[in-house]
Design a protein around this motif. Sequence first.
Motif, PDB file in Angstrom:
ATOM      1  N   ALA A   1     -34.294   3.116  -7.443  1.00 46.71           N
ATOM      2  CA  ALA A   1     -34.448   4.528  -7.801  1.00 46.71           C
ATOM      3  C   ALA A   1     -35.641   4.797  -8.720  1.00 46.71           C
ATOM      4  CB  ALA A   1     -33.150   5.036  -8.430  1.00 46.71           C
ATOM      5  N   PRO A   2     -35.869   4.038  -9.813  1.00 42.14           N
ATOM      6  CA  PRO A   2     -37.040   4.344 -10.646  1.00 42.14           C
ATOM      7  C   PRO A   2     -38.357   4.236  -9.895  1.00 42.14           C
ATOM      8  CG  PRO A   2     -35.511   2.922 -11.818  1.00 42.14           C
ATOM      9  CD  PRO A   2     -35.031   2.976 -10.413  1.00 42.14           C
ATOM     10  N   ALA A   3     -38.496   3.186  -9.077  1.00 42.45           N
ATOM     11  CA  ALA A   3     -39.728   3.048  -8.296  1.00 42.45           C
ATOM     12  C   ALA A   3     -39.861   4.178  -7.288  1.00 42.45           C
ATOM     13  CB  ALA A   3     -39.742   1.694  -7.580  1.00 42.45           C
ATOM     14  N   GLY A   4     -38.753   4.588  -6.669  1.00 45.18           N
ATOM     15  CA  GLY A   4     -38.817   5.692  -5.707  1.00 45.18           C
ATOM     16  C   GLY A   4     -39.210   7.008  -6.353  1.00 45.18           C
ATOM     17  N   GLY A   5     -38.683   7.261  -7.545  1.00 46.50           N
ATOM     18  CA  GLY A   5     -39.051   8.501  -8.229  1.00 46.50           C
ATOM     19  C   GLY A   5     -40.520   8.555  -8.592  1.00 46.50           C
ATOM     20  N   LEU A   6     -41.083   7.431  -9.026  1.00 46.65           N
ATOM     21  CA  LEU A   6     -42.507   7.410  -9.360  1.00 46.65           C
ATOM     22  C   LEU A   6     -43.385   7.412  -8.114  1.00 46.65           C
ATOM     23  CD1 LEU A   6     -42.446   4.887 -12.340  1.00 46.65           C
ATOM     24  CD2 LEU A   6     -42.866   7.343 -12.463  1.00 46.65           C
ATOM     25  N   LEU A   7     -42.945   6.722  -7.052  1.00 45.02           N
ATOM     26  CA  LEU A   7     -43.719   6.724  -5.810  1.00 45.02           C
ATOM     27  C   LEU A   7     -43.812   8.125  -5.218  1.00 45.02           C
ATOM     28  CD1 LEU A   7     -42.491   3.455  -4.073  1.00 45.02           C
ATOM     29  CD2 LEU A   7     -44.812   3.945  -4.839  1.00 45.02           C
ATOM     30  N   ALA A   8     -42.761   8.902  -5.344  1.00 46.75           N
ATOM     31  CA  ALA A   8     -42.812  10.274  -4.825  1.00 46.75           C
ATOM     32  C   ALA A   8     -43.860  11.115  -5.539  1.00 46.75           C
ATOM     33  CB  ALA A   8     -41.434  10.925  -4.952  1.00 46.75           C
TER      34      ALA A   8
ATOM     35  N   ILE B   1     -54.699   6.140 -13.679  1.00 45.18           N
ATOM     36  CA  ILE B   1     -55.235   5.126 -12.769  1.00 45.18           C
ATOM     37  C   ILE B   1     -54.370   3.870 -12.807  1.00 45.18           C
ATOM     38  CG2 ILE B   1     -57.208   3.629 -12.321  1.00 45.18           C
ATOM     39  CD1 ILE B   1     -59.025   5.826 -13.264  1.00 45.18           C
ATOM     40  N   ALA B   2     -53.951   3.458 -14.009  1.00 48.30           N
ATOM     41  CA  ALA B   2     -53.101   2.267 -14.121  1.00 48.30           C
ATOM     42  C   ALA B   2     -51.760   2.491 -13.422  1.00 48.30           C
ATOM     43  CB  ALA B   2     -52.879   1.924 -15.592  1.00 48.30           C
ATOM     44  N   LEU B   3     -51.185   3.672 -13.568  1.00 49.44           N
ATOM     45  CA  LEU B   3     -49.910   3.952 -12.910  1.00 49.44           C
ATOM     46  C   LEU B   3     -50.060   3.994 -11.396  1.00 49.44           C
ATOM     47  CD1 LEU B   3     -46.937   4.656 -13.129  1.00 49.44           C
ATOM     48  CD2 LEU B   3     -47.580   7.059 -13.468  1.00 49.44           C
ATOM     49  N   ALA B   4     -51.133   4.623 -10.915  1.00 47.10           N
ATOM     50  CA  ALA B   4     -51.357   4.670  -9.466  1.00 47.10           C
ATOM     51  C   ALA B   4     -51.591   3.272  -8.899  1.00 47.10           C
ATOM     52  CB  ALA B   4     -52.548   5.582  -9.162  1.00 47.10           C
ATOM     53  N   ALA B   5     -52.359   2.442  -9.610  1.00 52.83           N
ATOM     54  CA  ALA B   5     -52.603   1.070  -9.139  1.00 52.83           C
ATOM     55  C   ALA B   5     -51.315   0.266  -9.102  1.00 52.83           C
ATOM     56  CB  ALA B   5     -53.635   0.389 -10.034  1.00 52.83           C
ATOM     57  N   ALA B   6     -50.461   0.444 -10.112  1.00 56.57           N
ATOM     58  CA  ALA B   6     -49.178  -0.272 -10.126  1.00 56.57           C
ATOM     59  C   ALA B   6     -48.295   0.155  -8.950  1.00 56.57           C
ATOM     60  CB  ALA B   6     -48.463  -0.026 -11.448  1.00 56.57           C
ATOM     61  N   LEU B   7     -48.297   1.427  -8.616  1.00 59.27           N
ATOM     62  CA  LEU B   7     -47.483   1.902  -7.487  1.00 59.27           C
ATOM     63  C   LEU B   7     -48.014   1.380  -6.156  1.00 59.27           C
ATOM     64  CD1 LEU B   7     -46.859   5.593  -8.627  1.00 59.27           C
ATOM     65  CD2 LEU B   7     -45.270   3.661  -8.726  1.00 59.27           C
ATOM     66  N   VAL B   8     -49.342   1.347  -6.015  1.00 60.46           N
ATOM     67  CA  VAL B   8     -49.920   0.814  -4.776  1.00 60.46           C
ATOM     68  C   VAL B   8     -49.611  -0.671  -4.634  1.00 60.46           C
ATOM     69  CG1 VAL B   8     -52.081   0.371  -3.562  1.00 60.46           C
ATOM     70  CG2 VAL B   8     -51.696   2.581  -4.643  1.00 60.46           C
ATOM     71  N   LEU B   9     -49.708  -1.424  -5.738  1.00 62.25           N
ATOM     72  CA  LEU B   9     -49.374  -2.848  -5.690  1.00 62.25           C
ATOM     73  C   LEU B   9     -47.900  -3.055  -5.362  1.00 62.25           C
ATOM     74  CD1 LEU B   9     -51.386  -4.276  -8.732  1.00 62.25           C
ATOM     75  CD2 LEU B   9     -51.857  -4.586  -6.302  1.00 62.25           C
ATOM     76  N   TYR B  10     -47.063  -2.170  -5.846  1.00 66.14           N
ATOM     77  CA  TYR B  10     -45.641  -2.302  -5.518  1.00 66.14           C
ATOM     78  C   TYR B  10     -45.405  -2.107  -4.027  1.00 66.14           C
ATOM     79  CZ  TYR B  10     -40.615  -1.654  -5.630  1.00 66.14           C
ATOM     80  OH  TYR B  10     -39.270  -1.787  -5.398  1.00 66.14           O
ATOM     81  N   LEU B  11     -46.063  -1.144  -3.435  1.00 67.02           N
ATOM     82  CA  LEU B  11     -45.931  -0.961  -1.986  1.00 67.02           C
ATOM     83  C   LEU B  11     -46.503  -2.160  -1.229  1.00 67.02           C
ATOM     84  CD1 LEU B  11     -46.828   2.809  -1.449  1.00 67.02           C
ATOM     85  CD2 LEU B  11     -44.592   1.724  -1.237  1.00 67.02           C
ATOM     86  N   ALA B  12     -47.577  -2.747  -1.750  1.00 73.10           N
ATOM     87  CA  ALA B  12     -48.195  -3.881  -1.062  1.00 73.10           C
ATOM     88  C   ALA B  12     -47.325  -5.123  -1.101  1.00 73.10           C
ATOM     89  CB  ALA B  12     -49.562  -4.183  -1.678  1.00 73.10           C
ATOM     90  N   HIS B  13     -46.402  -5.227  -2.057  1.00 69.28           N
ATOM     91  CA  HIS B  13     -45.570  -6.425  -2.153  1.00 69.28           C
ATOM     92  C   HIS B  13     -44.407  -6.409  -1.169  1.00 69.28           C
ATOM     93  CE1 HIS B  13     -41.866  -4.795  -3.864  1.00 69.28           C
ATOM     94  NE2 HIS B  13     -41.397  -6.025  -3.897  1.00 69.28           N
ATOM     95  N   VAL B  14     -44.148  -5.282  -0.533  1.00 72.24           N
ATOM     96  CA  VAL B  14     -42.980  -5.176   0.345  1.00 72.24           C
ATOM     97  C   VAL B  14     -43.050  -6.164   1.516  1.00 72.24           C
ATOM     98  CG1 VAL B  14     -41.704  -3.615   1.876  1.00 72.24           C
ATOM     99  CG2 VAL B  14     -42.504  -2.815  -0.356  1.00 72.24           C
ATOM    100  N   PRO B  15     -44.189  -6.318   2.243  1.00 72.75           N
ATOM    101  CA  PRO B  15     -44.210  -7.329   3.319  1.00 72.75           C
ATOM    102  C   PRO B  15     -43.925  -8.744   2.823  1.00 72.75           C
ATOM    103  CG  PRO B  15     -46.049  -5.812   3.550  1.00 72.75           C
ATOM    104  CD  PRO B  15     -45.432  -5.519   2.225  1.00 72.75           C
ATOM    105  N   TYR B  16     -44.469  -9.110   1.662  1.00 71.44           N
ATOM    106  CA  TYR B  16     -44.171 -10.427   1.109  1.00 71.44           C
ATOM    107  C   TYR B  16     -42.685 -10.577   0.792  1.00 71.44           C
ATOM    108  CZ  TYR B  16     -43.613 -14.001  -2.474  1.00 71.44           C
ATOM    109  OH  TYR B  16     -43.163 -15.058  -3.210  1.00 71.44           O
ATOM    110  N   SER B  17     -42.077  -9.521   0.259  1.00 74.76           N
ATOM    111  CA  SER B  17     -40.656  -9.576  -0.068  1.00 74.76           C
ATOM    112  C   SER B  17     -39.804  -9.758   1.189  1.00 74.76           C
ATOM    113  CB  SER B  17     -40.251  -8.299  -0.813  1.00 74.76           C
ATOM    114  OG  SER B  17     -38.873  -8.296  -1.097  1.00 74.76           O
ATOM    115  N   VAL B  18     -40.164  -9.048   2.252  1.00 74.51           N
ATOM    116  CA  VAL B  18     -39.413  -9.184   3.506  1.00 74.51           C
ATOM    117  C   VAL B  18     -39.544 -10.606   4.058  1.00 74.51           C
ATOM    118  CG1 VAL B  18     -39.276  -8.375   5.893  1.00 74.51           C
ATOM    119  CG2 VAL B  18     -39.612  -6.742   4.040  1.00 74.51           C
TER     120      VAL B  18
END
Length: 328
Positions: free
Chosen positions: A137-144, A215-232
């Motif tokens: 939920a916290p990541a989803g709220g910030l990603l939105a 910029i730091a928050l946007a970069a952190a959110l993009v990196l979080y989305l990029a980690h999803v294939p590795y997590s799967v």
Amino acid sequence: MARTTPGVRLLPNAITVLALCAGLSAVQFALTGDYLLAIGAIGVAAVLDSLDGRIARMLDATSRMGAELDSLSDAISFGVAPALVLYVWQFNGDRIGWIATLIFAVCIVLRLARFNTLLDDTEQPPYASEFFVGVPAPAGGLLALLPLILTQQFGDGWWSSGVVVWLWTVAIAALLISRIPTLSLKTVKAPAKAVAPLLVGVGLLAAAIIQYPLIALAAALVLYLAHVPYSVRRYYWLAGHPEAWDVPARERRAIRRARSQRRLGLRPPLRRRVAGAARRAVRMPRHEDQHVARVPRTHPPEPQGRVSDHGRRRSWRRIGLRQRGRQD
């Protein structure tokens, strides 16, 4: 065992209430047009939400009331508040935009309800505790809020159009209720050798947040989305290798390398034996008058008349060439 005093047991719930207040304050900031403070309030709510559970476990102050309060706070801080902030910013008075905000808020509530039911599931494999089911939920709220963050930093662009924001909100809502495994930072353990580099990284991250917060928050959110294939990939690899469930990460990497070598049909290089044999061959004397030990043959000797011809044929075959046909 020392008992926790009632005042200390109240501390995690107080932090949860502060997170709830921060999330609701984001709506008030959006209504007054101060979107930077709205983004910051939801970010503060995310930080407080990550602290209350850890503090409760450290103080042995976990309770059923605290778990329910945490879920209700997350539903408001990361579901209702981001949806209303986006509606006020982009969809003010738009019915289709209101549909997107409703979808997002409902998906947050469904995601939290499923999370609470999975807490009581005792039939999960051991590696399941390393992953979340769907985006938390916290990541989803910030990603939105990522389109709003980019707009506040770089101005209007394709990311701030109504259609893109609508599709983005619905896509993040789908990630919230999906079955996609995402890594959980609660189970990540840093080795002793990595403590100093991690502290340096924390200092650099704090400097980046202070100087360039958006910029730091946007970069952190993009990196979080990029980690999803590795997590799967990691989730399904663990599902297919039960021998790696209860071993450290270093041993898991060794198992993965061994499996990849077997699949490709590779053998570890014989470094010492090959080097030693080559070294002995180089050091062997080549004088004509020196007797060289003969290697015993494993096949019977051939007739004397055929030795030269057969040896010639074998020498041609050994170097990979074909003997040219003779002319009669």
